[in-house]
Scaffold this motif. Sequence first.
Motif, PDB file in Angstrom:
ATOM      1  N   ILE B 306       0.842  -1.193   0.000  1.00 49.69           N
ATOM      2  CA  ILE B 306       0.000   0.000   0.000  1.00 49.69           C
ATOM      3  C   ILE B 306       0.883   1.252   0.000  1.00 49.69           C
ATOM      4  O   ILE B 306       1.883   1.322   0.716  1.00 49.69           O
ATOM      5  CB  ILE B 306      -0.948  -0.024   1.231  1.00 49.69           C
ATOM      6  N   ALA B 307       0.516   2.236  -0.835  1.00 48.52           N
ATOM      7  CA  ALA B 307       1.234   3.507  -0.845  1.00 48.52           C
ATOM      8  C   ALA B 307       0.795   4.327   0.358  1.00 48.52           C
ATOM      9  O   ALA B 307      -0.353   4.237   0.800  1.00 48.52           O
ATOM     10  CB  ALA B 307       0.929   4.267  -2.134  1.00 48.52           C
ATOM     11  N   SER B 308       1.710   5.125   0.890  1.00 45.18           N
ATOM     12  CA  SER B 308       1.404   5.924   2.077  1.00 45.18           C
ATOM     13  C   SER B 308       0.206   6.843   1.865  1.00 45.18           C
ATOM     14  O   SER B 308      -0.631   6.989   2.752  1.00 45.18           O
ATOM     15  CB  SER B 308       2.620   6.769   2.474  1.00 45.18           C
ATOM     16  N   GLU B 309       0.117   7.457   0.668  1.00 45.56           N
ATOM     17  CA  GLU B 309      -0.998   8.392   0.418  1.00 45.56           C
ATOM     18  C   GLU B 309      -2.334   7.661   0.486  1.00 45.56           C
ATOM     19  O   GLU B 309      -3.345   8.242   0.879  1.00 45.56           O
ATOM     20  CB  GLU B 309      -0.892   9.048  -0.975  1.00 45.56           C
ATOM     21  N   VAL B 310      -2.337   6.384   0.115  1.00 39.74           N
ATOM     22  CA  VAL B 310      -3.577   5.611   0.149  1.00 39.74           C
ATOM     23  C   VAL B 310      -3.915   5.224   1.593  1.00 39.74           C
ATOM     24  O   VAL B 310      -5.054   5.342   2.036  1.00 39.74           O
ATOM     25  CB  VAL B 310      -3.474   4.370  -0.760  1.00 39.74           C
ATOM     26  N   ALA B 311      -2.882   4.797   2.325  1.00 41.19           N
ATOM     27  CA  ALA B 311      -3.113   4.399   3.721  1.00 41.19           C
ATOM     28  C   ALA B 311      -3.667   5.564   4.532  1.00 41.19           C
ATOM     29  O   ALA B 311      -4.472   5.375   5.443  1.00 41.19           O
ATOM     30  CB  ALA B 311      -1.816   3.886   4.338  1.00 41.19           C
ATOM     31  N   ASP B 312      -3.240   6.778   4.229  1.00 40.91           N
ATOM     32  CA  ASP B 312      -3.684   7.949   4.980  1.00 40.91           C
ATOM     33  C   ASP B 312      -4.788   8.715   4.256  1.00 40.91           C
ATOM     34  O   ASP B 312      -5.169   9.796   4.680  1.00 40.91           O
ATOM     35  CB  ASP B 312      -2.491   8.901   5.220  1.00 40.91           C
ATOM     36  N   GLY B 313      -5.266   8.173   3.137  1.00 39.38           N
ATOM     37  CA  GLY B 313      -6.240   8.889   2.306  1.00 39.38           C
ATOM     38  C   GLY B 313      -7.611   8.956   2.939  1.00 39.38           C
ATOM     39  O   GLY B 313      -7.895   8.273   3.933  1.00 39.38           O
ATOM     40  N   PRO B 314      -8.491   9.768   2.367  1.00 38.52           N
ATOM     41  CA  PRO B 314      -9.832   9.973   2.935  1.00 38.52           C
ATOM     42  C   PRO B 314     -10.693   8.716   2.877  1.00 38.52           C
ATOM     43  O   PRO B 314     -11.633   8.564   3.658  1.00 38.52           O
ATOM     44  CB  PRO B 314     -10.430  11.072   2.048  1.00 38.52           C
ATOM     45  N   TYR B 315     -10.390   7.805   1.953  1.00 40.74           N
ATOM     46  CA  TYR B 315     -11.184   6.584   1.811  1.00 40.74           C
ATOM     47  C   TYR B 315     -10.661   5.449   2.698  1.00 40.74           C
ATOM     48  O   TYR B 315     -11.200   4.371   2.721  1.00 40.74           O
ATOM     49  CB  TYR B 315     -11.193   6.128   0.347  1.00 40.74           C
ATOM     50  N   SER B 316      -9.569   5.704   3.422  1.00 38.67           N
ATOM     51  CA  SER B 316      -8.993   4.658   4.264  1.00 38.67           C
ATOM     52  C   SER B 316      -9.812   4.488   5.542  1.00 38.67           C
ATOM     53  O   SER B 316     -10.126   5.461   6.224  1.00 38.67           O
ATOM     54  CB  SER B 316      -7.551   5.021   4.616  1.00 38.67           C
ATOM     55  N   VAL B 317     -10.184   3.249   5.877  1.00 44.76           N
ATOM     56  CA  VAL B 317     -10.925   2.987   7.123  1.00 44.76           C
ATOM     57  C   VAL B 317     -10.092   2.096   8.039  1.00 44.76           C
ATOM     58  O   VAL B 317     -10.622   1.398   8.900  1.00 44.76           O
ATOM     59  CB  VAL B 317     -12.304   2.339   6.841  1.00 44.76           C
ATOM     60  N   ILE B 318      -8.778   2.143   7.845  1.00 48.68           N
ATOM     61  CA  ILE B 318      -7.890   1.215   8.539  1.00 48.68           C
ATOM     62  C   ILE B 318      -7.958   1.400  10.060  1.00 48.68           C
ATOM     63  O   ILE B 318      -7.974   0.429  10.810  1.00 48.68           O
ATOM     64  CB  ILE B 318      -6.452   1.378   7.992  1.00 48.68           C
ATOM     65  N   LEU B 319      -8.069   2.654  10.513  1.00 54.47           N
ATOM     66  CA  LEU B 319      -8.151   2.863  11.964  1.00 54.47           C
ATOM     67  C   LEU B 319      -9.548   2.538  12.508  1.00 54.47           C
ATOM     68  O   LEU B 319      -9.689   2.120  13.652  1.00 54.47           O
ATOM     69  CB  LEU B 319      -7.734   4.286  12.321  1.00 54.47           C
ATOM     70  N   ASP B 320     -10.584   2.711  11.684  1.00 52.74           N
ATOM     71  CA  ASP B 320     -11.927   2.259  12.083  1.00 52.74           C
ATOM     72  C   ASP B 320     -11.918   0.761  12.335  1.00 52.74           C
ATOM     73  O   ASP B 320     -12.567   0.268  13.261  1.00 52.74           O
ATOM     74  CB  ASP B 320     -12.955   2.539  10.983  1.00 52.74           C
ATOM     75  N   GLN B 321     -11.184   0.037  11.474  1.00 51.87           N
ATOM     76  CA  GLN B 321     -11.110  -1.412  11.657  1.00 51.87           C
ATOM     77  C   GLN B 321     -10.577  -1.737  13.045  1.00 51.87           C
ATOM     78  O   GLN B 321     -11.085  -2.618  13.724  1.00 51.87           O
ATOM     79  CB  GLN B 321     -10.182  -2.043  10.601  1.00 51.87           C
ATOM     80  N   VAL B 322      -9.539  -1.003  13.463  1.00 51.57           N
ATOM     81  CA  VAL B 322      -8.943  -1.277  14.770  1.00 51.57           C
ATOM     82  C   VAL B 322      -9.947  -0.999  15.890  1.00 51.57           C
ATOM     83  O   VAL B 322     -10.135  -1.821  16.782  1.00 51.57           O
ATOM     84  CB  VAL B 322      -7.658  -0.440  14.972  1.00 51.57           C
ATOM     85  N   SER B 323     -10.639   0.141  15.829  1.00 52.43           N
ATOM     86  CA  SER B 323     -11.564   0.419  16.939  1.00 52.43           C
ATOM     87  C   SER B 323     -12.776  -0.511  16.894  1.00 52.43           C
ATOM     88  O   SER B 323     -13.274  -0.918  17.938  1.00 52.43           O
ATOM     89  CB  SER B 323     -11.975   1.890  17.000  1.00 52.43           C
ATOM     90  N   ASN B 324     -13.225  -0.883  15.699  1.00 59.11           N
ATOM     91  CA  ASN B 324     -14.336  -1.829  15.617  1.00 59.11           C
ATOM     92  C   ASN B 324     -13.949  -3.214  16.123  1.00 59.11           C
ATOM     93  O   ASN B 324     -14.809  -3.989  16.535  1.00 59.11           O
ATOM     94  CB  ASN B 324     -14.831  -1.933  14.177  1.00 59.11           C
ATOM     95  N   GLY B 325     -12.654  -3.525  16.070  1.00 62.98           N
ATOM     96  CA  GLY B 325     -12.191  -4.836  16.530  1.00 62.98           C
ATOM     97  C   GLY B 325     -12.573  -5.094  17.975  1.00 62.98           C
ATOM     98  O   GLY B 325     -12.959  -6.201  18.342  1.00 62.98           O
ATOM     99  N   VAL B 326     -12.498  -4.072  18.805  1.00 66.57           N
ATOM    100  CA  VAL B 326     -12.838  -4.237  20.218  1.00 66.57           C
ATOM    101  C   VAL B 326     -14.318  -4.602  20.356  1.00 66.57           C
ATOM    102  O   VAL B 326     -14.681  -5.543  21.068  1.00 66.57           O
ATOM    103  CB  VAL B 326     -12.509  -2.953  21.009  1.00 66.57           C
ATOM    104  N   ALA B 327     -15.188  -3.881  19.632  1.00 71.20           N
ATOM    105  CA  ALA B 327     -16.641  -4.131  19.736  1.00 71.20           C
ATOM    106  C   ALA B 327     -16.987  -5.540  19.256  1.00 71.20           C
ATOM    107  O   ALA B 327     -17.794  -6.243  19.876  1.00 71.20           O
ATOM    108  CB  ALA B 327     -17.409  -3.089  18.925  1.00 71.20           C
ATOM    109  N   VAL B 328     -16.363  -5.956  18.159  1.00 73.03           N
ATOM    110  CA  VAL B 328     -16.656  -7.278  17.610  1.00 73.03           C
ATOM    111  C   VAL B 328     -16.182  -8.368  18.571  1.00 73.03           C
ATOM    112  O   VAL B 328     -16.877  -9.366  18.792  1.00 73.03           O
ATOM    113  CB  VAL B 328     -15.994  -7.424  16.226  1.00 73.03           C
ATOM    114  N   ARG B 329     -15.029  -8.163  19.186  1.00 70.58           N
ATOM    115  CA  ARG B 329     -14.521  -9.184  20.116  1.00 70.58           C
ATOM    116  C   ARG B 329     -15.363  -9.219  21.387  1.00 70.58           C
ATOM    117  O   ARG B 329     -15.576 -10.287  21.970  1.00 70.58           O
ATOM    118  CB  ARG B 329     -13.044  -8.927  20.393  1.00 70.58           C
ATOM    119  N   MET B 330     -15.870  -8.066  21.817  1.00 72.85           N
ATOM    120  CA  MET B 330     -16.804  -8.071  22.958  1.00 72.85           C
ATOM    121  C   MET B 330     -18.038  -8.901  22.608  1.00 72.85           C
ATOM    122  O   MET B 330     -18.520  -9.689  23.421  1.00 72.85           O
ATOM    123  CB  MET B 330     -17.230  -6.640  23.295  1.00 72.85           C
TER     124      MET B 330
END
Lengths: 180, 346
Positions: B306-330
């Motif tokens: 992944i290119a850095s601009e894509v990882a940090d781009g407006p369409y990236s939900v990579i950090l949402d995935q991390v926070s949603n991980g807690v809810a799903v594991r609960m």
Amino acid sequence: MPVVMDADRIARALTRIAHEIVERNKGVERLALVGIRTRGVPIARRVARTLKEITGDEVPTGALDITLYRDDLMRHAVGPQPVVRSTEIAFSIDNRKIILVDDVLYTGRTIRAALDALIDFGRPRAIQLLALVDRGHRELPIKADYVGKNLPTSLSESVQVRLHEVDGQDEVVVQQEAAL
Amino acid sequence: MSATGRDPRSAIRYPEETEKPEPRTADSGERKAITGLRHKDLLGIQPLTPEEIVLILDTAEAMKEIGSRPIKKVPALRGKTVVNLFFEPSTRTRTSFEIAEKRLSADTLSIAIASSSVVKGETLADTALTIEAMQPDMIVMRHASSGAGHLLARVCRSAIINAGDGMHEHPTQALLDAFTIRERKQRIAGLKVAIVGDLLHSRVLRSNIHLLTKLGAEVWVCGPPTLIPPEVARLGVRATSRVNEAVEGADVVMLLRIQLERMQGAFFPSLREYFNVFGMTEERVRRAKPDVIIMHPGPMNRGVEIASEVADGPYSVILDQVSNGVAVRMAVLYLLAGGADNEAAA
């Protein structure tokens, strides 16, 4: 299957309760309603609408799911876990007067769980309790501040509150458990 | 949406007239709602029914709200003991499970491989039985061998949650990916999902293929021919080595890490060449739908898959995935906490 409250009686009881709320709290300032899922939520919304008609002020309304606070949660002999639904309280409860709303007040255990859940959201100035039906048989020292109808029942009976928003019609019926 | 920000959907729906107590999405609306999982363990996505997956996702929605409260803790798993057994290094999955367990008030302890008696030669089954003898209620395990969770489930009474087993499955990752997709797109059925990267070594891929196809998504997988498992077409997905074909018109693009630590041999000439041919750049993202979301299970290799601009781009939900991980594991911990009763009720 005796119907103990029909749509008109439910509406009149909730209107009367709305006036009692205004009288007792000298208005609706810093007041909020929190309905306990499932049927406490539409009751809370109806009372909020009536309060608006009486006072002209919006009273914030939230929904509380108490499943994760139940005292019988991990004690089921057999059976899947109860379904958890979302809690939606979009306002700060700090320093507000919260009116907890439920359809039927029975053992008081649901209210105990709701009090614990509510305290996790902040420190309300006071919590009052509204129940459409109080059927008695308390197992905890809990008392309602606003009651739609006191309904003496036996332990072998069940009380069903049906509401238009959830069940398609408004009525309260008493049934023998065996008939269920 | 930040990890701490209040989910806008949790806003009260007043003065909406009707209460809708049933699950809230188009996906679940068509199906008969169920109220419990009929499993003692979560070893993979493969054995789950679509209804069970939807139940986990709906429960996770309720759990997500808990993370936005001033007191982020509910008493649901009070008195339950959860052991986290990690035989492979993991930061995000282990942390995520630990936070999920603590938010549900479970007692938790984490055992890392380096400090355990496994280094003294104990077998996995013996380690499991030793822990089982201390009567935990649930064991969360990550292991480098595929099927390690199944072995544990056979010898243990406790509920086993697979937190990644070798190249087999990583069910909670697929569930949090699906949760994130559903949160953004309000559905999963009918979406085109392109999964690009190291397909051969990825347990995330297997779990995601099972989940997304069960819920009716159109799944494309893409990578160098040497990294496409030969059996993948039998799982109901389209495989290609042309990245543009995979990304064309996609609703979701999911990147997978190039797992150098699992590669014994030369699967492609160099990381630089991999990036040139398969790396997700802004130019390639433009072939997808305008409202595409970009996902990555982490850890990311910027400049490789992944290119850095894509990882940090407006369409990236990579950090949402991390926070949603807690809810799903609960949600998974809560639904499995009934233990063997889940199966008895089935």
